[in-house]
Write a protein that holds these residues in place. Sequence first.
Motif, PDB file in Angstrom:
ATOM      1  N   SER A   1       0.834  -1.198   0.000  1.00 50.58           N
ATOM      2  CA  SER A   1       0.000   0.000   0.000  1.00 50.58           C
ATOM      3  C   SER A   1       0.870   1.250   0.000  1.00 50.58           C
ATOM      4  N   PRO A   2       0.289   2.404  -0.330  1.00 47.67           N
ATOM      5  CA  PRO A   2       1.070   3.648  -0.268  1.00 47.67           C
ATOM      6  C   PRO A   2       1.703   3.880   1.097  1.00 47.67           C
ATOM      7  N   GLU A   3       0.991   3.640   2.167  1.00 47.28           N
ATOM      8  CA  GLU A   3       1.551   3.840   3.504  1.00 47.28           C
ATOM      9  C   GLU A   3       2.635   2.803   3.788  1.00 47.28           C
ATOM     10  N   GLY A   4       2.423   1.584   3.317  1.00 44.55           N
ATOM     11  CA  GLY A   4       3.453   0.569   3.484  1.00 44.55           C
ATOM     12  C   GLY A   4       4.747   0.956   2.780  1.00 44.55           C
ATOM     13  N   ARG A   5       4.630   1.586   1.633  1.00 43.27           N
ATOM     14  CA  ARG A   5       5.820   2.025   0.899  1.00 43.27           C
ATOM     15  C   ARG A   5       6.519   3.159   1.638  1.00 43.27           C
ATOM     16  N   ARG A   6       5.758   3.994   2.287  1.00 41.05           N
ATOM     17  CA  ARG A   6       6.375   5.051   3.101  1.00 41.05           C
ATOM     18  C   ARG A   6       7.170   4.436   4.265  1.00 41.05           C
ATOM     19  N   GLU A   7       6.635   3.397   4.855  1.00 47.03           N
ATOM     20  CA  GLU A   7       7.340   2.729   5.944  1.00 47.03           C
ATOM     21  C   GLU A   7       8.685   2.177   5.468  1.00 47.03           C
ATOM     22  N   VAL A   8       8.675   1.549   4.306  1.00 51.70           N
ATOM     23  CA  VAL A   8       9.903   0.969   3.763  1.00 51.70           C
ATOM     24  C   VAL A   8      10.897   2.070   3.401  1.00 51.70           C
ATOM     25  N   ALA A   9      10.415   3.180   2.868  1.00 53.47           N
ATOM     26  CA  ALA A   9      11.303   4.302   2.540  1.00 53.47           C
ATOM     27  C   ALA A   9      12.027   4.806   3.787  1.00 53.47           C
ATOM     28  N   ARG A  10      11.306   4.925   4.873  1.00 51.75           N
ATOM     29  CA  ARG A  10      11.935   5.387   6.121  1.00 51.75           C
ATOM     30  C   ARG A  10      12.964   4.376   6.623  1.00 51.75           C
ATOM     31  N   LEU A  11      12.658   3.092   6.462  1.00 56.87           N
ATOM     32  CA  LEU A  11      13.580   2.048   6.886  1.00 56.87           C
ATOM     33  C   LEU A  11      14.866   2.086   6.051  1.00 56.87           C
ATOM     34  N   ILE A  12      14.730   2.310   4.755  1.00 58.20           N
ATOM     35  CA  ILE A  12      15.899   2.424   3.885  1.00 58.20           C
ATOM     36  C   ILE A  12      16.781   3.581   4.335  1.00 58.20           C
ATOM     37  N   GLY A  13      16.166   4.712   4.616  1.00 60.08           N
ATOM     38  CA  GLY A  13      16.923   5.868   5.076  1.00 60.08           C
ATOM     39  C   GLY A  13      17.689   5.594   6.353  1.00 60.08           C
TER      40      GLY A  13
END
Length: 417
Positions: A319-331
């Motif tokens: 989901s869009p929110e799930g992708r935001r979570e992964v983006a923060r984890l990558i950072g």
Amino acid sequence: MSPTAPSPKILVIGTGDTKCDELQFMASVIQEAGGQPVMMDVSILGDPPYSPNYSKHDIAKAAATTIAAIAESGDENSAMAAMAKGASVLTRRLYDDGLVDAVIVLGGSMGTDLALDVAAVLPLGVPKFVVSTIAYSHLIPPERIAPDLMMILWAGGLYGLNGICRSVLSQACGAVVGAAKHRTRPDRERPLVGMTSLGSSCLKYMKYLRPELEKRGYDVAVFHSTGMGGRAYEAVASQGGFAAVFDFCIQEVSNHHYGTVVTSGPDRLENAGRAGIPQIVAPGAVDMVDLQAWQALPAIFADRPYHAHNRLIGSVTTSPEGRREVARLIGQKLQRAEAKVAFLLPTEGLQEWDKPDEPLHDPEGLDAFLDEMRRAIPPSVALQEVDAHINAPAFSAAALAIFDQWVVEGIIPEGRP
């Protein structure tokens, strides 16, 4: 080592007090195959009826303790962990001193636990074989599996020798002797570049980048990011085995975040940075999660677009929110890097199936990821947006331009054409 070289020395590890018949049978097969068995006993309570080359007392000493202290530790888990520590230290010492060429370990769950530690301390390319009652089991965390570990199920051999057991053990011993005799040692003449990807139906940049890097005098190893491939990549990175990396398929970060079995462990995207290896990173395929195609979709993904790659593996979009979570984890992971990092952000898509008219096309989800990724990239990382799809030539050209500039700056060693 060539077939005409002296017979390889094979370290045979097991509990000689309970598996003496099996271990002695293995030693005889190794001898018949042209190897020299070197016996290491990791028993705790008893003693084998033969004299091992390295006893349980040697193991305990290597762990900076005594066998009496290990036996009195109070529980079998802590005792075997101490033996695993000692066996690992001693095995690496024997290899470094040229006293063993390969290792084979026999065991049930206890012996396998120890074997994984032993295999992990040996460099890539050293033959390592585990004969285990839990081979290929989901009990074994992928992050504990050495990238070149060979395993075979110890079928029908939990207690005593029999026809099935002899067949399995003889195959294993023949395999490890053959591997030790005929292995080609890794070529260290050219700097090695690590690259991650999926199959070319999903990600295509390696088709352009690999020949270009080879022209520049680099050896290129492309790792298949389907769990174990990423684990192998991380294992080599943790040992400082790359001159630089193109870590362009970090989907396993998403997989681990969502708890699927297609995981490389919690340290995916961390070991290259920890080892001081220059990294060029891109978010290839992080918009989807890989699952077993032979099981029903988890409820969290039941309504998400799904693509069955084959009968083993399928991919579902997050989901869009799930992708935001992964983006923060990558950072967060990139912030820990101790060497140069560049992050390429392809704004037109992250894998082949997210293009228009493809089954995983999701513009809203892509926009959410791009927005959050821009926020999540730490100041220590050079962010470069590429107005192209990750599979477009413009993306690969941008990556290669960064690499070439880093070579000029001396961040990456020059290749040897």
